[in-house]
Scaffold this motif. Sequence first.
Motif, short mmCIF file in Angstrom:
data_model
loop_
_atom_site.label_atom_id
_atom_site.label_comp_id
_atom_site.label_asym_id
_atom_site.label_seq_id
_atom_site.Cartn_x
_atom_site.Cartn_y
_atom_site.Cartn_z
N LEU A 1 44.02 117.32 80.39
CA LEU A 1 44.77 116.35 81.05
C LEU A 1 45.88 116.06 80.25
N LYS A 2 47.22 116.11 80.59
CA LYS A 2 48.41 115.46 79.99
C LYS A 2 48.62 114.26 80.60
N VAL A 3 48.40 113.37 79.72
CA VAL A 3 48.39 111.85 80.14
C VAL A 3 49.93 111.26 79.93
N HIS A 4 50.38 110.78 81.13
CA HIS A 4 51.52 109.86 81.26
C HIS A 4 51.21 108.36 81.09
N ASP A 5 51.74 107.67 80.13
CA ASP A 5 51.04 106.23 79.91
C ASP A 5 52.34 105.31 80.14
N PRO A 6 52.81 105.02 81.26
CA PRO A 6 53.77 104.17 81.74
C PRO A 6 53.73 102.91 81.02
N ALA A 7 52.77 102.08 80.80
CA ALA A 7 52.64 100.67 80.14
C ALA A 7 52.74 100.97 78.61
N GLY A 8 52.39 102.24 77.85
CA GLY A 8 52.41 102.76 76.72
C GLY A 8 51.25 101.93 75.90
N THR A 9 50.04 101.14 76.55
CA THR A 9 48.93 100.71 76.12
C THR A 9 47.93 101.63 75.35
N LEU A 10 47.93 102.60 76.22
CA LEU A 10 47.08 103.57 75.62
C LEU A 10 47.60 104.10 74.24
N ALA B 1 48.26 107.14 83.53
CA ALA B 1 47.37 105.85 83.23
C ALA B 1 47.62 104.85 84.32
N VAL B 2 46.91 104.51 85.02
CA VAL B 2 46.96 103.60 86.03
C VAL B 2 46.43 102.11 85.74
N LEU B 3 45.33 101.90 85.16
CA LEU B 3 44.82 100.72 84.59
C LEU B 3 44.09 101.10 83.36
N THR B 4 44.71 100.31 82.20
CA THR B 4 43.78 100.54 80.94
C THR B 4 43.29 99.14 80.41
N VAL B 5 42.04 99.14 80.11
CA VAL B 5 41.53 97.74 79.58
C VAL B 5 41.05 97.97 78.05
N LEU B 6 41.61 97.18 77.12
CA LEU B 6 41.54 97.54 75.80
C LEU B 6 41.14 96.49 74.93
N THR B 7 40.13 96.27 74.00
CA THR B 7 39.95 95.39 73.16
C THR B 7 40.16 96.16 71.21
N TYR B 8 40.88 95.24 70.64
CA TYR B 8 40.73 95.54 69.26
C TYR B 8 39.76 95.23 68.27
N SER B 9 38.75 94.44 69.03
CA SER B 9 37.46 93.79 68.40
C SER B 9 36.31 94.33 69.00
N PRO B 10 35.90 95.70 68.97
CA PRO B 10 34.98 96.12 69.57
C PRO B 10 33.41 95.74 68.76
N ILE B 11 33.62 95.50 67.51
CA ILE B 11 32.41 95.09 66.93
C ILE B 11 32.95 93.76 66.09
N ALA B 12 32.51 92.75 66.76
CA ALA B 12 32.84 91.49 66.17
C ALA B 12 31.73 90.46 65.20
N GLN B 13 31.96 90.47 63.77
CA GLN B 13 31.06 89.83 62.99
C GLN B 13 31.42 88.43 62.72
N ILE B 14 30.65 87.45 63.29
CA ILE B 14 31.20 85.97 63.27
C ILE B 14 30.16 85.46 62.13
N GLN B 15 30.85 84.15 61.43
CA GLN B 15 30.08 83.52 60.35
C GLN B 15 29.37 82.35 61.28
N LEU B 16 28.04 82.15 60.97
CA LEU B 16 27.44 81.19 61.90
C LEU B 16 28.15 79.83 61.99
N GLY B 17 28.25 79.22 63.19
CA GLY B 17 29.04 78.02 63.19
C GLY B 17 30.58 77.93 63.55
N GLN B 18 31.18 79.41 63.39
CA GLN B 18 32.40 79.22 63.38
C GLN B 18 32.79 79.91 64.80
#
Length: 449
Positions: free
Chosen positions: A66-75, A157-174
């Motif tokens: 697949l040659k992907v065209h990404d109009p939004a540029g998110t991918l 690419a019609v719809l792209t859903v993205l996260t830059y925190s796939p693994i979140a390690q949070i301090q207790l109480g924060q």
Amino acid sequence: MKPLSLLLAVASALGTAVSAGPAVIECWMVEDAGGGRLAKKPAALLLRQGPGTPPPRPDLEPELYLKVHDPAGTLQAAVRRYPSDAPPPHCELSRFIPLPASARWARGLTPGRSCPRALDGAWLMASVLSPIFSLSCLLRPQSEPQPEPALFTSATAVLTVLTYSPIAQIQLGQDALLDLRFAYMPSISEAAASLAPGPPPFGLEWRRQHLGKGHLLLAATPGLHEQMPAAQDGAVAFAAWDDDDPWGPWTGNGTLWLPAVQPFQEGTYLATVHLPYLQGQVALELSVQKPPKISLTPAPLVWAAPGEAPPELLCLVSRFYPAKGLEVEWELRGGPEGSFQKAEGQSWLSALRHHSDGSVSLSAHLQPIPVTAKHHGARYACRVHHPTLPTLGRSAEVTLEVAGLSGPSLEDSVGLFLSAFLLLGLIKALGWVAASRSTSKDPKEKKAQ
């Protein structure tokens, strides 16, 4: 100067190429083979290429190259952030069928229950997972004929859903901030079928799964004024489109904020963006942690006579999370066997003590063996290993003093000097008082005579 300028230009070009991420993402096409089995075929997403036609891939079927065209540029933006020395991301392709959202709160997105004919045709869902980012991209292969033999398939690419925190390690109480962004660009047939300019209505859904249980955490349909379920755990989402351009592409934000995170909030978080008849979903892992505090008693000195055992040592490991993965080691530093060795004696751990904030504590005990004069000046150390600590762990130590072998320390010498000085001053003061009294008595005695 010209060679230097040329060298700088080459270095800049190399730096850009290195930071541009992979040009091709290798994938697997996963399909139902019947009987509860899955069939897998190799596939690839071509994101960038040089001049001319895409490089041939005889190992792939044309419809899976697949040659992907990404109009939004998110991918493309996500892939550019991928380190060149990191392992390749995991990618899977699957078939997708446009359907209205099944949740009752999202029914306002699709007044008509039948899918528009503009969405007919083949759709593919690409899921890309990595420690750097996680995304799902809804691809629509183009139906334009290509010269035979076809070597690849163009897809948008019609719809792209993205996260830059796939693994979140949070301090207790924060507070926890779980990143989520999305982009949408309707295909030509969709745009022609829709007469309303501007971004479409959308729904945002956050769910948490932990220990086999899942529940809705937050749901929102901005601008539709639908009856929404109450948000749980104080969750707040920034659900909005970033722009209102008439014809797209559009980008949006669905980041989730969780205040004062507690251990029960650990688990897998599923973020789903609902558009009319289209959906995209990513998964995030949230873990809670808190490093332990360590104290060792008696401190800073422990005394023992030759041939006798020092008093029991107590190492308090307090207020840490998670409870699993904790290890305690006892060390003897500077003893007769060398600079470092395992401390001998009977050791044991107490039961866990649970605190109201979800953290735990325990105490480690050591009853050392009898010591000799060679142990004088050695240090007992309690070393703790835990997933929240560096590789070497964290330690606390006390110094062993063997009775009869310790000369006066600097502090002792200063104390003795001050004591002697005060005693001398006291003696002089008493002598002055006595002299004063005897002097005052002499004139009285002379008058009496």
